[in-house]
Structure formats: C-alpha cells, structure tokens
Design a protein around this motif. Structure first.
Motif, short mmCIF file in Angstrom:
data_model
loop_
_atom_site.label_atom_id
_atom_site.label_comp_id
_atom_site.label_asym_id
_atom_site.label_seq_id
_atom_site.Cartn_x
_atom_site.Cartn_y
_atom_site.Cartn_z
N LYS A 158 0.84 -1.19 0.00
CA LYS A 158 0.00 0.00 0.00
C LYS A 158 0.88 1.24 0.00
O LYS A 158 1.79 1.35 0.82
CB LYS A 158 -0.92 0.01 1.23
N PRO A 159 0.64 2.19 -0.92
CA PRO A 159 1.45 3.41 -0.95
C PRO A 159 1.34 4.18 0.37
O PRO A 159 0.24 4.38 0.88
CB PRO A 159 0.85 4.22 -2.10
N SER A 160 2.46 4.58 0.91
CA SER A 160 2.47 5.27 2.20
C SER A 160 1.78 6.63 2.15
O SER A 160 1.28 7.12 3.16
CB SER A 160 3.91 5.43 2.70
N ASP A 161 1.74 7.23 0.94
CA ASP A 161 1.16 8.57 0.82
C ASP A 161 -0.31 8.56 0.40
O ASP A 161 -0.90 9.62 0.18
CB ASP A 161 1.97 9.41 -0.17
N PHE A 162 -0.92 7.38 0.28
CA PHE A 162 -2.33 7.32 -0.14
C PHE A 162 -3.24 7.68 1.02
O PHE A 162 -3.19 7.07 2.09
CB PHE A 162 -2.70 5.94 -0.66
N LYS A 163 -4.08 8.69 0.82
CA LYS A 163 -5.07 9.12 1.81
C LYS A 163 -6.45 9.08 1.14
O LYS A 163 -6.72 9.88 0.25
CB LYS A 163 -4.78 10.53 2.32
N ALA A 164 -7.28 8.16 1.57
CA ALA A 164 -8.58 7.97 0.93
C ALA A 164 -9.42 9.23 0.96
O ALA A 164 -10.12 9.56 -0.02
CB ALA A 164 -9.33 6.82 1.60
N ASP A 165 -9.37 9.98 2.06
CA ASP A 165 -10.21 11.17 2.18
C ASP A 165 -9.72 12.34 1.34
O ASP A 165 -10.44 13.32 1.14
CB ASP A 165 -10.32 11.59 3.65
#
Length: 340
Positions: A234-241
C-alpha cells in the motif's frame, strides 16, 4: 413483528445468495452465514440456526413459489429457474411494514455525520414507501400519478462485501478485468484501497502490483474475484479522504495536478450550474445582466469535459487553454459527424 421482519429480510438475503452466479450452490451453512453477516455483522451462529434456514427455504417455496432445489452433486441449493427472483414479486403489506419500521429508525439519524451523504437517498425511499402505501389504501394506480427516477441495476455489486473486507485487512485481490478499449480480459493483482460510487456504478481504487501505481477499476467489468489472506503493498502517501478532493467524477491521479478553470454561462444556464456545482471549489467571480462567470480549481477530466459540452453554446471556457483546445477539437468533430 420483529420476528416477521427478520424473516422477510432473510428471504431476500437467501434470494440474493441463490442468484449469485459467482458463488453457486450455497450450502445451508453458507446461507446461515450470509444472513448472520447481513443482519448481525458476524457469523458466530448465536442468532440464526440451521433449522431457521430450513424453515425459511420451506416458506419461500410455499409462499413465494420459489423453485428452490438441492443439488446432491454440488451439496448446495439453487433455483431450478435461474431467472427467478423474489424481487420481481410485488411487496406485501408485511414487506411495506418492515420497510417503514426500518426507515423510521434510520430517518432519526439522517442528519448525523455518518448518514449525511445518504439523506437524499433516504428521503427518496421514504417518499416511495409512503406514496405506495397511500396508493394501496385508495386502490389507485400509482404509476399513472407519480414517477420516480429509475437506475439500471449495476453489475459487480456482489463484490462490495469481499472487497470491503480486503480493504479492512489490506489483503491482496486477484481478478480478471475486461478493457472497454480492447475488450480483452487480463488478470490483475492488486491491494484494494477504496470503494467509490459514481453515477450508480461502483469503482475500486487499488494499488496495482504490476503497474506499480494506484489504478481505478469498475466493478461491473471485474470477474473471478479471489481474495488472498496475505497483506499487500500500500502506498504510504495514499489518503482515501484526500484522493478525490480535486476530482470531478471518478477520474483521479496522484500525478495529475488541479488547475484553475474559468468559464462563463448565460444567466439561465448559470442558475442550473450554481444550483448543482461541478465541484465544491466552484464560485461566482462576476455576475452581470448578460452572463455569470465561474471559477473552480479541479482536475481536467473526461467527466468535466462532458459536463461542459452538455450545456452546448450556453458556456464559454476562458481558461486554461488546454481545456479550450480540447473542447474546440470535440466541437469540430461533432460538426464533421453532422456534415456541417
């Protein structure tokens, strides 16, 4: 009454399970687990027994003429008529009472943060149930007096629960995916990150292990889904919101950058655009007797282009030039199509 309500709900859960072509011939245990998960959120067997499922199957055969058979070869249940579903049968008074009971409970919470995004949907359901109930009392043909917006049934909804579970546990998912462009199916290995609905269609946002980036896949083009209980990347910088904060529609990308978009619209069209903004950043920067000028900050996407084109000559885009050029290109193609 609670017993009757739960039974009616179980019938529909069982109906859905028997009609699921991706998991055919569910066993009695499968049906019990499906009902427990839908009604109580677990499958520990404390709430529903095997005998309850047996009674439900018997009742569905007797009361709804459900062609339920048992396959000894597959050790599970199935519909003898694969096109059968209880959803095509008119709702009974007990069905309506059950729905009204559930809606009266939900409506008390529709202003809370958890349900704010669904307030409009709840109101539509409440209106439909109330109208249908009144029509039954007056013995009227409701379709001749009021018509509700209809949406086509979306394929792929059966994948929502397993994909949601994969997101919660960060498990790896394998599936076949059919491209609209090539019409070829290829296997994908992904780590599911987010489920998003747009225009009555569900999409999976995930990290694709082969492409090594976040990709969006439409659930209605997925088949042969398999969840592996193995933690994926999972990409560490992915933010769903934050992923869709600059998006219009389903188009989003970690690499793409939003741009300032300025366009003007005739005053009639402007009223529609102002009442249903293209994006939350949209604002009016100039309002005259002849036109209204809007500004927004968003990604230039296919969805935005189609929205702008849907207003025809009522909209003129001023910035950016790349968006203007794309619109001009499509307008020229339209003229060619119509030999103008």
């Amino acid at each position: 009454m609670p017993h009757i309500k739960n039974a009616l709900i179980r019938y529909r859960i069982i109906d859905k399970a028997l009609g699921n072509t991706y998991n055919p011939y569910p066993s009695k245990l499968d049906l019990r687990h499906a009902c427990e998960m839908e009604l109580y959120g677990d499958t520990n067997g404390k709430h529903i027994s095997d005998s309850t499922i047996e009674k439900d199957l018997f009742a569905m055969r007797q009361e709804m003429d459900a062609p339920i058979k048992y396959s000894k070869a597959h050790k599970g249940y199935y519909y003898d008529n694969p096109d059968f579903t209880i959803n095509e049968k008119p709702l009974s008074e007990d069905d309506l009472t059950s729905i009204q009971f559930a809606l009266s409970t939900l409506s008390q919470f529709k202003e809370t943060e958890m349900f704010q995004n669904f307030g409009f949907a709840l109101n539509k359901i409440i209106d439909r149930v109330n109208v249908d109930s009144d029509a039954r009392k007056s013995d009227a043909d409701i379709d001749q007096m009021i018509q509700f917006e209809k949406s086509t049934a979306a394929k792929g909804n059966e994948f929502l629960q397993p994909l949601l579970s994969a997101i919660q546990h960060q498990y790896i998912a394998y599936f076949m995916y059919e491209s609209f462009v090539t019409q070829v199916k290829k296997q994908r290995k992904v780590t599911p990150l987010l489920l998003k609905e747009y225009n009555n269609r569900w999409y999976l946002i995930c990290f694709d292990s082969v492409k090594e980036k976040v990709i969006t896949y439409a659930l209605d083009r997925i088949s042969d889904l398999e969840i592996i209980e193995q933690v994926g990347e999972k990409p560490s910088d992915f933010k769903a919101d934050l992923f869709f904060r600059h998006s219009i529609g389903i188009t989003a990308s970690a690499e793409a950058r939003p741009e300032k978009i300025i366009f003007s619209a005739g005053n009639i069209a402007a009223k529609y655009i102002n009442s249903q903004p293209f994006h939350e950043s949209q604002k009016i920067v100039l309002d005259t007797l002849e036109h209204t000028k809007f500004e927004l900050f968003a990604l230039i996407s296919e969805e935005l282009i189609r929205e702008l084109l849907s207003y025809g000559g009522d909209i003129i885009v001023q910035e950016p030039n790349s968006l203007k050029d794309e619109l001009v290109k499509r307008i020229k193609q339209m003229k060619t199509n119509y030999n103008i």
